[in-house]
Design a protein around this motif. Structure first.
Motif, PDB file in Angstrom:
ATOM      1  N   MET A 150       0.786  -1.279  -0.075  1.00  0.00           N
ATOM      2  CA  MET A 150      -0.130  -0.024   0.009  1.00  0.00           C
ATOM      3  C   MET A 150       0.724   1.285  -0.065  1.00  0.00           C
ATOM      4  O   MET A 150       0.467   2.258  -0.684  1.00  0.00           O
ATOM      5  CB  MET A 150      -0.954  -0.282   1.175  1.00  0.00           C
ATOM      6  N   VAL A 151       1.973   1.166   0.687  1.00  0.00           N
ATOM      7  CA  VAL A 151       2.908   2.257   0.528  1.00  0.00           C
ATOM      8  C   VAL A 151       3.621   2.540  -0.750  1.00  0.00           C
ATOM      9  O   VAL A 151       3.494   3.609  -1.331  1.00  0.00           O
ATOM     10  CB  VAL A 151       4.140   2.227   1.638  1.00  0.00           C
ATOM     11  N   ARG A 152       3.737   1.378  -1.577  1.00  0.00           N
ATOM     12  CA  ARG A 152       3.868   1.669  -2.838  1.00  0.00           C
ATOM     13  C   ARG A 152       3.105   2.305  -3.717  1.00  0.00           C
ATOM     14  O   ARG A 152       3.489   3.068  -4.618  1.00  0.00           O
ATOM     15  CB  ARG A 152       4.396   0.409  -3.305  1.00  0.00           C
ATOM     16  N   LEU A 153       1.666   2.044  -3.483  1.00  0.00           N
ATOM     17  CA  LEU A 153       0.556   2.593  -4.200  1.00  0.00           C
ATOM     18  C   LEU A 153       0.513   3.835  -3.913  1.00  0.00           C
ATOM     19  O   LEU A 153       0.297   4.763  -5.113  1.00  0.00           O
ATOM     20  CB  LEU A 153      -0.639   1.737  -3.602  1.00  0.00           C
ATOM     21  N   VAL A 154       0.622   4.246  -2.624  1.00  0.00           N
ATOM     22  CA  VAL A 154       0.548   5.629  -2.239  1.00  0.00           C
ATOM     23  C   VAL A 154       1.684   6.544  -3.070  1.00  0.00           C
ATOM     24  O   VAL A 154       1.446   7.751  -3.447  1.00  0.00           O
ATOM     25  CB  VAL A 154       0.274   5.724  -0.741  1.00  0.00           C
ATOM     26  N   ARG A 155       2.643   6.059  -2.681  1.00  0.00           N
ATOM     27  CA  ARG A 155       3.869   6.938  -3.438  1.00  0.00           C
ATOM     28  C   ARG A 155       4.182   6.884  -5.081  1.00  0.00           C
ATOM     29  O   ARG A 155       4.675   7.506  -5.444  1.00  0.00           O
ATOM     30  CB  ARG A 155       5.149   6.256  -2.911  1.00  0.00           C
ATOM     31  N   GLY A 156       3.257   5.969  -5.432  1.00  0.00           N
ATOM     32  CA  GLY A 156       3.190   5.797  -6.989  1.00  0.00           C
ATOM     33  C   GLY A 156       2.038   6.659  -7.511  1.00  0.00           C
ATOM     34  O   GLY A 156       1.949   6.997  -8.648  1.00  0.00           O
ATOM     35  N   ALA A 185       5.854   4.070   8.290  1.00  0.00           N
ATOM     36  CA  ALA A 185       6.625   4.488   7.095  1.00  0.00           C
ATOM     37  C   ALA A 185       6.096   5.987   6.805  1.00  0.00           C
ATOM     38  O   ALA A 185       6.756   6.447   5.649  1.00  0.00           O
ATOM     39  CB  ALA A 185       6.171   3.672   6.107  1.00  0.00           C
ATOM     40  N   GLY A 186       5.466   6.657   7.820  1.00  0.00           N
ATOM     41  CA  GLY A 186       4.882   7.776   7.310  1.00  0.00           C
ATOM     42  C   GLY A 186       3.694   8.161   6.815  1.00  0.00           C
ATOM     43  O   GLY A 186       3.438   9.476   6.241  1.00  0.00           O
ATOM     44  N   ILE A 187       3.036   7.103   6.573  1.00  0.00           N
ATOM     45  CA  ILE A 187       1.696   7.403   5.956  1.00  0.00           C
ATOM     46  C   ILE A 187       0.443   6.859   7.001  1.00  0.00           C
ATOM     47  O   ILE A 187       0.446   5.627   7.186  1.00  0.00           O
ATOM     48  CB  ILE A 187       1.698   6.519   4.475  1.00  0.00           C
ATOM     49  N   LYS A 188      -0.266   7.794   7.437  1.00  0.00           N
ATOM     50  CA  LYS A 188      -1.209   7.508   8.583  1.00  0.00           C
ATOM     51  C   LYS A 188      -2.386   7.059   7.587  1.00  0.00           C
ATOM     52  O   LYS A 188      -2.897   8.114   6.820  1.00  0.00           O
ATOM     53  CB  LYS A 188      -1.467   8.504   9.357  1.00  0.00           C
ATOM     54  N   VAL A 189      -3.155   6.053   7.743  1.00  0.00           N
ATOM     55  CA  VAL A 189      -4.433   5.683   7.068  1.00  0.00           C
ATOM     56  C   VAL A 189      -5.444   6.491   7.509  1.00  0.00           C
ATOM     57  O   VAL A 189      -5.666   6.600   8.683  1.00  0.00           O
ATOM     58  CB  VAL A 189      -4.921   4.317   7.126  1.00  0.00           C
ATOM     59  N   PRO A 190      -6.288   7.249   6.739  1.00  0.00           N
ATOM     60  CA  PRO A 190      -7.102   8.398   7.180  1.00  0.00           C
ATOM     61  C   PRO A 190      -8.336   7.499   8.055  1.00  0.00           C
ATOM     62  O   PRO A 190      -8.714   8.105   9.063  1.00  0.00           O
ATOM     63  CB  PRO A 190      -7.707   8.985   5.840  1.00  0.00           C
TER      64      PRO A 190
END
Length: 337
Positions: A150-156, A185-190
């Protein structure tokens, strides 16, 4: 094999007895489905590797337009019909479930009817079958791999602001684990929504760390079988308790055999209510101290709040409501009276 033959014999005996006498709880062709599935450690065509967890993208309620293993998940962003600027829901099924089960199909159909989301289904059936204890113990490591994807998706390019995790039963704990690793990893799920979050082994956390309000910016929970298959206490920023949040939910038979499909009726009502809310039905509720106070009208002055994606993320506390026994479950404003 012997276990499966034994289960078949039990089912045949129960069915015969039910036909001869009316003393036993009702059983049907799918009554022992969950029990049988617990004896299959790997569904046909799958491997037990974490690398074989898949994410399915749906643009209609029949077949996925794309199926992606976690390592190649960024390909979703170029999938026809995927709009990275739209809100995205990631739904995780529960223990011993397939993505072809009614629970998942109902959720997909509801979001398709809603029309406002990218629809992603987390297919972790390759590790969700077999012994409940072993599956539970693997939730944290599986969540870590899902978080990486999911981190890869967000950063993509996936919009993080519109990301919404929705899980049923053990799937809630899986997404909670993923959300925690994403936050690291610095991405908080809303938003994380739990549909009758799995109780056995997680409260207290004997088999794994349970989902909690710290996992996402907003965590809401729907309780329909509290103290049974689902957790009996408040777990989120907002907790919804349809019909008191316990079995038996309206429309579920009162007498059942443990672990049969009929016995899971109240546990499964959570995804039925959520799907109907996603599709547009209004499940109005009111904040209250408990269900008894709600039924006595002691909270009638509190403003009504909708269960579902339209609830808003600023609400806090315990919310109670009534539902109908059959589809449509929503009673509208009457459900908050």
């Amino acid at each position: 094999m012997k276990n499966c033959l034994w289960i078949s014999l039990v089912f045949t005996t129960l069915s015969y007895s039910e036909a001869q006498r009316s003393l036993l709880p009702p059983v049907g062709p799918t009554s022992l489905r969950q029990i049988v599935r617990a004896y299959f450690t790997i569904p046909e065509g799958r491997s037990s590797s974490l690398n074989d967890i898949r994410i399915l993208h749906f643009t209609n309620s029949t077949e996925p337009t794309g199926t992606y293993r976690l390592g190649s998940v960024r390909k979703i962003l170029s999938d026809p019909g995927f709009d990275p600027d739209k809100p995205t829901v990631l739904y995780a099924h529960g223990y011993v479930e397939f993505t072809t089960d009614d629970s998942v199909r109902t959720i997909v159909k509801a979001y398709e009817q809603n029309g406002g989301y990218n629809i992603l289904i987390l297919d972790w059936s390759n590790i969700a079958f077999g012994d409940y204890t072993l599956v539970s113990l693997g939730v944290q490591s599986a969540g870590a791999e899902i978080a990486k994807a999911m981190v890869r998706l967000v950063r993509g390019g996936l919009s993080r602001e519109g990301l919404h995790f929705v899980g049923h039963s053990m799937g809630v704990h899986l997404l909670g684990a993923a959300a925690r690793d994403m936050a690291a990893a610095g991405i908080k799920v809303p938003r994380l929504t739990g549909l009758d979050v799995a109780y056995p082994g997680f409260y207290p956390p004997v088999l794994g760390k349970a989902a909690s309000p710290a996992d996402a910016q907003f965590v809401d929970m729907i309780h329909t079988d509290g103290g049974g298959y689902g957790a009996p206490h408040a777990l989120g920023h907002a907790d919804f308790w349809p019909n008191g949040g316990i079995a038996k939910q309206p429309g579920c038979v009162s007498a059942t055999i443990f672990l049969t499909s009929e016995d899971f009726c109240s546990h499964w009502r959570s995804w039925g209510y959520w799907a109907e809310a996603v599709a547009g039905s209004s499940f109005w509720s009111r904040q209250c101290d408990d269900y008894d106070a709600f039924l006595r009208g002691l909270c009638a002055d509190n403003p009504p709040v909708r269960l579902g994606p339209a609830s808003g993320t600023e609400i806090r506390g315990n919310f109670y409501l009534r539902t109908a026994a059959t589809v449509p479950y929503s009673l509208g404003k009457r459900g908050a009276e």
